[in-house]
Design a protein around this motif. Sequence first.
Motif, PDB file in Angstrom:
ATOM      1  N   VAL A 278       0.779  -1.081   0.063  1.00  0.00           N
ATOM      2  CA  VAL A 278      -0.020   0.099   0.047  1.00  0.00           C
ATOM      3  C   VAL A 278       0.894   1.239   0.112  1.00  0.00           C
ATOM      4  O   VAL A 278       0.573   2.263  -0.561  1.00  0.00           O
ATOM      5  CB  VAL A 278      -0.927  -0.079   1.070  1.00  0.00           C
ATOM      6  N   ASP A 279       1.790   1.465   0.800  1.00  0.00           N
ATOM      7  CA  ASP A 279       2.965   2.635   0.887  1.00  0.00           C
ATOM      8  C   ASP A 279       3.541   2.551  -0.655  1.00  0.00           C
ATOM      9  O   ASP A 279       3.432   3.749  -0.967  1.00  0.00           O
ATOM     10  CB  ASP A 279       3.855   2.118   1.781  1.00  0.00           C
ATOM     11  N   ARG A 280       3.901   1.621  -1.079  1.00  0.00           N
ATOM     12  CA  ARG A 280       4.576   1.678  -2.197  1.00  0.00           C
ATOM     13  C   ARG A 280       3.884   2.145  -3.490  1.00  0.00           C
ATOM     14  O   ARG A 280       4.145   2.935  -4.123  1.00  0.00           O
ATOM     15  CB  ARG A 280       5.275   0.355  -2.664  1.00  0.00           C
ATOM     16  N   THR A 281       2.714   1.648  -3.383  1.00  0.00           N
ATOM     17  CA  THR A 281       1.675   1.891  -4.614  1.00  0.00           C
ATOM     18  C   THR A 281       1.091   3.611  -4.312  1.00  0.00           C
ATOM     19  O   THR A 281       1.154   4.172  -5.290  1.00  0.00           O
ATOM     20  CB  THR A 281       0.424   1.088  -4.540  1.00  0.00           C
TER      21      THR A 281
ATOM     22  N   TYR B 197      -5.521   3.217  -2.362  1.00  0.00           N
ATOM     23  CA  TYR B 197      -5.493   1.567  -2.595  1.00  0.00           C
ATOM     24  C   TYR B 197      -6.698   0.876  -2.885  1.00  0.00           C
ATOM     25  O   TYR B 197      -6.867  -0.040  -3.686  1.00  0.00           O
ATOM     26  CB  TYR B 197      -4.689   0.878  -1.571  1.00  0.00           C
ATOM     27  N   ALA B 198      -7.789   1.206  -2.133  1.00  0.00           N
ATOM     28  CA  ALA B 198      -9.081   0.664  -2.392  1.00  0.00           C
ATOM     29  C   ALA B 198      -9.590   0.800  -3.848  1.00  0.00           C
ATOM     30  O   ALA B 198     -10.357  -0.050  -4.237  1.00  0.00           O
ATOM     31  CB  ALA B 198     -10.052   1.256  -1.304  1.00  0.00           C
ATOM     32  N   SER B 199      -9.169   2.045  -4.206  1.00  0.00           N
ATOM     33  CA  SER B 199      -9.570   2.218  -5.956  1.00  0.00           C
ATOM     34  C   SER B 199      -9.183   1.335  -6.706  1.00  0.00           C
ATOM     35  O   SER B 199      -9.863   0.583  -7.566  1.00  0.00           O
ATOM     36  CB  SER B 199      -9.355   3.758  -6.246  1.00  0.00           C
ATOM     37  N   LEU B 200      -7.931   0.869  -6.263  1.00  0.00           N
ATOM     38  CA  LEU B 200      -7.356   0.062  -7.255  1.00  0.00           C
ATOM     39  C   LEU B 200      -7.909  -1.683  -6.841  1.00  0.00           C
ATOM     40  O   LEU B 200      -8.152  -2.168  -7.685  1.00  0.00           O
ATOM     41  CB  LEU B 200      -5.620  -0.345  -6.710  1.00  0.00           C
ATOM     42  N   LEU B 201      -7.909  -1.930  -5.629  1.00  0.00           N
ATOM     43  CA  LEU B 201      -8.402  -3.195  -5.187  1.00  0.00           C
ATOM     44  C   LEU B 201      -9.872  -3.334  -6.085  1.00  0.00           C
ATOM     45  O   LEU B 201     -10.273  -4.499  -6.429  1.00  0.00           O
ATOM     46  CB  LEU B 201      -8.331  -3.609  -3.871  1.00  0.00           C
ATOM     47  N   LEU B 202     -10.629  -2.507  -5.873  1.00  0.00           N
ATOM     48  CA  LEU B 202     -12.104  -2.500  -6.190  1.00  0.00           C
ATOM     49  C   LEU B 202     -11.963  -2.516  -7.716  1.00  0.00           C
ATOM     50  O   LEU B 202     -13.009  -3.218  -8.269  1.00  0.00           O
ATOM     51  CB  LEU B 202     -12.788  -1.174  -5.657  1.00  0.00           C
ATOM     52  N   SER B 203     -11.131  -1.928  -8.471  1.00  0.00           N
ATOM     53  CA  SER B 203     -11.400  -2.091  -9.780  1.00  0.00           C
ATOM     54  C   SER B 203     -10.865  -3.461 -10.381  1.00  0.00           C
ATOM     55  O   SER B 203     -11.310  -3.802 -11.550  1.00  0.00           O
ATOM     56  CB  SER B 203     -10.280  -0.939 -10.369  1.00  0.00           C
TER      57      SER B 203
END
Length: 418
Positions: free
Chosen positions: A183-186, A219-225
């Motif tokens: 999460v930090d790196r992303t 990060y939630a936006s990436l996981l949800l996509s």
Amino acid sequence: MTHALTTPRHCIGAAQLPLAGFRILDVTSAVVGPYATQVLADYGAAVTKLEHPSGDIIRWISGRSPTPGMSGKFMHMNRNKRSIALDLKKPGTRETVYDLLRGSDVFVNNMRTDAVRKLGLDFDTLKAINPELIYCNIVGFGTSGPYAERPAYDSILQGGTGLASLFAAQDGGEPRYVPYVVVDRTAALMVANAILVALLARESQAGARYIEVPMFESYASLLLSEHLYGETFEPAIGSSGDKRLLDANARPVKTLDGHICITTNTDAQVLALFDAFGRPDLKQDQRFNNAPGRIDHIKEFFQVRAEEIARQGTAHWVRVLAEHDIPAMPCHTVDSLLRDPHMVDVGLVRTVDHPTQGRVKDIKVPVSMTGFEPSLRIPAPRIGEHTTEILRELGLDDATIGRMIADGAAVQAQGTDA
């Protein structure tokens, strides 16, 4: 007072560096902020790392080093930066920071709102000092929501975004963390992107800009996509979760003597895989020879794959799958990755001499660009390694700098005085 840090961008000599002339004052610590600013520093931005006299926490919690406070993880996120160490609670240091900000294009912080305000580093204060400043605030949670002031660490956000739960969904076991601060790196890359967009926008529209990068939502936006899946539609046409990724067999495949990683997304790749197995009969199986069929029978497909791969060793499959143009690689460990022939050939990891840590492994910038040669210009600094140098550039005389160091308002790393 004349401020040497206000050198215009077009006057910078290192024109081959894409971000040459842009100046960033970085008061972040740990991973997300330092990694973001290193990305920008690698492309030529002049990053000044402002640390407390005790130093960035990642100096101390990420393993030992030949010289205390120079952990490997710190060094891999703080090259090409200069370090100035100031105690911002000491008299006079706030004005020094304001002097730095007058010559900066970007200010980056990841402190809590109350701390920023008490130190006089809030956006309203700083834009009055520098009307063209790009102010980037990295927060755990968006400031408009109920979690705004909660502390956030990578493990907390892996759980909160649903990432940890995916392991339980995959194998029916317990949720667990990815052993990497993903999460930090992303979020760091999102920070770097946002700063670049703001710098570009400032070319056509002047004025200060405020950027907020919330790690949780980012990060939630990436996981949800990736995993919203059937729940994308109203009404839902299926459950959330990509079944291909959540199947228990969606993992490195066990060979006779190790593991191999294989991906077959297209029908052509799957049919080629059956040829590699010596199983042309499977090419006629309606469960497997088309994408919709494989989605509906993903467990059976993975089971067939596992049974066939287990019959031969890793080296055999690396060779045979390459012959059939099927994406595959050995499942490396960190140590074996360093010996991978491609890694060795491209020279991603090189050994260099660090002025205080001796021989160290340096990870090169992997991106290539016409007219830009990635380089290690400044080794990762010790705490306050450039304090005297930077204060002199601001116009302070040696007597004033000496008093600041004697009073504990500033720290200069021993043996590194400019």
